[in-house]
Every structure is written in structure tokens, then in C-alpha cells.
Scaffold this active site. Structure first.
Site, PDB file in Angstrom:
ATOM      1  N   ARG A  94       0.815  -1.216   0.000  1.00 47.64           N
ATOM      2  CA  ARG A  94       0.000   0.000   0.000  1.00 47.64           C
ATOM      3  C   ARG A  94       0.850   1.269   0.000  1.00 47.64           C
ATOM      4  O   ARG A  94       0.460   2.286  -0.576  1.00 47.64           O
ATOM      5  CB  ARG A  94      -0.931   0.000   1.222  1.00 47.64           C
ATOM      6  CG  ARG A  94      -1.999   1.108   1.167  1.00 47.64           C
ATOM      7  CD  ARG A  94      -2.827   1.153   2.422  1.00 47.64           C
ATOM      8  NE  ARG A  94      -4.008   2.021   2.259  1.00 47.64           N
ATOM      9  CZ  ARG A  94      -4.488   2.809   3.210  1.00 47.64           C
ATOM     10  NH1 ARG A  94      -3.900   2.871   4.385  1.00 47.64           N
ATOM     11  NH2 ARG A  94      -5.555   3.546   2.990  1.00 47.64           N
TER      12      ARG A  94
ATOM     13  N   ALA B  84      -7.544   7.715  -0.129  1.00 45.02           N
ATOM     14  CA  ALA B  84      -7.336   6.272  -0.076  1.00 45.02           C
ATOM     15  C   ALA B  84      -8.260   5.736   1.007  1.00 45.02           C
ATOM     16  O   ALA B  84      -8.204   6.170   2.153  1.00 45.02           O
ATOM     17  CB  ALA B  84      -5.869   5.957   0.244  1.00 45.02           C
ATOM     18  N   SER B  85      -9.121   4.797   0.642  1.00 46.84           N
ATOM     19  CA  SER B  85     -10.140   4.315   1.566  1.00 46.84           C
ATOM     20  C   SER B  85      -9.535   3.531   2.729  1.00 46.84           C
ATOM     21  O   SER B  85      -8.408   3.031   2.655  1.00 46.84           O
ATOM     22  CB  SER B  85     -11.139   3.415   0.827  1.00 46.84           C
ATOM     23  OG  SER B  85     -11.741   4.100  -0.240  1.00 46.84           O
ATOM     24  N   GLN B  86     -10.307   3.405   3.796  1.00 51.12           N
ATOM     25  CA  GLN B  86      -9.896   2.620   4.956  1.00 51.12           C
ATOM     26  C   GLN B  86      -9.717   1.163   4.535  1.00 51.12           C
ATOM     27  O   GLN B  86     -10.629   0.558   3.958  1.00 51.12           O
ATOM     28  CB  GLN B  86     -10.957   2.726   6.049  1.00 51.12           C
ATOM     29  CG  GLN B  86     -10.609   1.981   7.319  1.00 51.12           C
ATOM     30  CD  GLN B  86     -11.701   2.137   8.368  1.00 51.12           C
ATOM     31  OE1 GLN B  86     -12.777   2.650   8.087  1.00 51.12           O
ATOM     32  NE2 GLN B  86     -11.430   1.690   9.582  1.00 51.12           N
TER      33      GLN B  86
ATOM     34  N   PHE C 163     -17.909   8.213   1.478  1.00 51.31           N
ATOM     35  CA  PHE C 163     -16.938   8.361   0.397  1.00 51.31           C
ATOM     36  C   PHE C 163     -17.051   9.745  -0.230  1.00 51.31           C
ATOM     37  O   PHE C 163     -18.084  10.414  -0.128  1.00 51.31           O
ATOM     38  CB  PHE C 163     -17.173   7.301  -0.684  1.00 51.31           C
ATOM     39  CG  PHE C 163     -16.674   5.926  -0.320  1.00 51.31           C
ATOM     40  CD1 PHE C 163     -15.443   5.482  -0.763  1.00 51.31           C
ATOM     41  CD2 PHE C 163     -17.448   5.081   0.460  1.00 51.31           C
ATOM     42  CE1 PHE C 163     -14.979   4.218  -0.436  1.00 51.31           C
ATOM     43  CE2 PHE C 163     -17.000   3.817   0.794  1.00 51.31           C
ATOM     44  CZ  PHE C 163     -15.756   3.380   0.344  1.00 51.31           C
TER      45      PHE C 163
END
Length: 325
Positions: free
Chosen positions: A44, A98-100, A240
Site C-alpha cells: 500500500r 485512499a479508503s480505509q 466516500f
């Protein structure tokens, strides 16, 4: 590889393993363990060479190239924290994130990806989610990701290449899909939409599945035939960045005056308000919410049939239905 890169890689490997253990402990992968390997393997930190953390008065940047070794350690640690990361700001406004990771894991499991599926991702972001999909499917050409901003798609393409993945990255309006890459077996969005785009369903193959953020929830739709899809919300909340593009507008604020404070602050009631926006008066939404025992998300669903799109509680043909845009 120099000592600097070795240090970064070692720190990243330790942090990535810790993140995988954390998500594993939540039981997220119980239904599909194959995703555990993807999260364990895809780096990541290569997708977030810098990001922003909130501080008093604004944001502070953390970045890979900081000359301060302690700052670099904080950057790596933050890259693998189970939190969303702000990755792009414009005039102080968040335009990409950047999403969880644990939420991404839940969404990917709920997408029910199978070997050989062709997948469209709407909202390329950093490219990390596309990399997870490409790793899972073992074939870059099965994955297409789209975003409106050229600078976002270009950086996503670079991040993906650095990590060793080469899915198709498209610059364009995600609501229109990518017809030249259709048909798709799965569509997943990483941005909130005001309705379900008909173009997506037109680009779906038989038995396709669509997973999209919607009204602070996650909507999973089964596409039964061209122009028809139906499904319920997952139980998990989800927030989001809205889909950007021509013709999209933020819904206006509604007055909650006169509603009891516990309801105004209740997460599930605010979900209902978002889902019924423009169709129900807040007082009517509150009456429904109380009458039906403060329903959880999984009792709500959405049906798309031809030109009609409607939301419902418990039953698509039941007494509680309302139109969506």
C-alpha cells in the site's frame, strides 16, 4: 537498492503484516480468505507516496522523501494504518482519498469476485484497489479502473506500474462506465453517487454484481437481465467522496428543526434521511423510522427497472417505497 530503500521496505513489511492481522481479527475475510493474500502482498505504501493528516488549522503532509528519518517512519506507519488517507486537496477541499483498508476488504468480499471475472472500478484513486483486484484475478487485463481527473489516473498508473500491476486505467466520467471494455461481471465504485447509472447496467453481463456507496451505505445489486437490478444495503456504514462529473450536484441541506435531538444525531436515521432526500419530508422520514423500529441498513434496498429507480424498506413492492433520481 540503498540502505534508505531497505529501511523503508522492512518498515513497510512489518506494518503491512500488522494491518493484515488487524483486519483478520475482525473476521472480514471469513467468507473469502483469498483476499487476505492480496492485502498481505500488495504494498500500500507505494500507492501513497504522500498524504495529508488533519491538524489544527488545516492539513499536514507526510511523505516518503522527507529528509527526517522519523518523519519517514511516521509516513510508513500511517500508510498501513486502518484509516482513510487524504491524498489530494484542491483549495482546501478533499478531492481524492485512499479508503480505509478494512472497509475496502469488506467491499471486495461483498463484491463476490470469481476467477475470470471482468471488473470495472469507478474511482481509481491511488490505484491500490485496482492492484488488489489485479492480484486476486491474476490477470491485469480483467481489471479496468476509471477516474475523471487526468492527474489522478496518471499517478494511479505510475503507482500500479511501480508495484508491478498494469490494469487498464481510463480517464473519463465514471457514471458513463467504459463501454469499450464491456461487458463486466462486477462493478465496484469507490465514490458516492446520487443514483445508479443506467450505463453501468447496460455494460453488465448476465449475473453481474454491482457494489456502490450510496447514501452513507453500501448497496449490493444483482443484475438479473439488461436494465434490471435489485439488491439490499450491507449493514456497514460508508462515507466516500462524491462522484465528480458533468451534471452532478450535491443535494441541498434539509431542516431538522423540530426533530428530537437523539434522532438528529442517530447514524441510522441520518442514513434514512440521505436515502429519502427529495422524496420524504424529514418529519415523515422520522415517523417511518420510529414506526418501523429504527430499521438497520440491511432492511433497505434499491430496484432499477428500465427507467424507474426506487428505494424500499423490506420489500420492493411493499408499502414503503420511494423514487430515486
Amino acid at each position: 537498492m540503498g540502505a534508505y530503500d531497505t529501511e523503508i521496505d522492512v518498515l513497510a513489511a512489518v506494518a503491512r503484516a500488522a494491518l493484515v492481522r488487524e483486519i483478520d481479527a475482525e473476521g472480514v475475510w471469513d467468507e473469502d480468505q483469498v483476499w487476505r493474500e492480496a492485502f498481505a502482498e500488495v504494498p500500500r505504501h507505494l500507492f501513497v507516496p504522500y498524504y495529508y493528516v488533519g491538524v489544527r488549522g488545516g492539513y499536514e503532509r507526510r511523505w516518503r522523501e522527507s529528509p527526517d528519518p522519523e518523519e519517514r517512519k511516521r509516513w510508513v506507519s500511517g500508510a498501513y494504518a486502518d484509516t482513510p488517507l487524504a491524498t489530494r486537496l484542491r483549495d482546501g477541499e478533499l478531492i481524492s482519498s485512499a479508503s480505509q483498508p478494512s472497509l475496502m476488504a469488506k467491499m471486495l468480499v461483498a463484491l463476490r469476485v470469481e476467477d475470470g471475472n471482468r471488473v470495472l472500478e469507478v474511482g481509481a484513486g491511488t490505484g491500490y484497489n485496482a492492484a488488489l483486484l489485479a492480484h486476486r484475478l491474476g490477470d491485469d487485463d480483467l481489471v479496468t479502473t476509471i477516474d475523471l481527473e487526468p492527474e489522478i489516473t496518471e499517478s494511479a498508473r505510475q503507482h500500479l506500474a511501480l508495484a508491478g500491476y498494469h490494469p487498464v486505467v481510463v480517464t473519463g466520467d465514471g457514471a458513463r462506465g467504459v463501454p469499450e471494455r464491456a461487458p463486466f461481471d462486477r462493478i465496484i465504485a469507490t465514490c458516492t453517487l446520487p443514483t445508479v447509472p443506467r450505463a453501468w447496467l447496460d455494460q453488465c453481463g448476465p449475473g453481474a454484481r454491482v457494489l456502490t456507496p450510496f447514501a452513507t451505505g453500501l448497496l449490493a445489486l444483482a443484475v438479473t437481465d439488461p436494465g434490471h437490478a435489485e439488491g439490499r444495503f450491507l449493514s456497514t456504514p460508508a462515507y466516500f467522496v462524491p462522484l465528480r462529473g458533468t451534471g452532478r450536484a450535491e443535494p441541498g441541506a434539509v431542516s431538522l428543526h423540530g426533530l428530537p435531538r437523539p434522532a438528529r444525531e442517530h447514524e441510522l436515521f441520518r442514513f434514512l434521511l440521505a436515502l429519502t432526500h427529495g422524496a420524504f419530508d424529514p418529519q415523515d422520514a422520522y415517523a417511518l423510522w420510529e414506526r418501523e423500529g429504527r430499521p438497520h441498513r440491511a432492511r433497505y434496498g434499491v430496484t432499477v427497472s428500465g427507467e424507474r429507480v426506487w428505494a424500499w424498506l423490506d420489500d420492493p413492492e411493499g408499502p414503503y417505497t420511494w423514487p430515486l433520481p
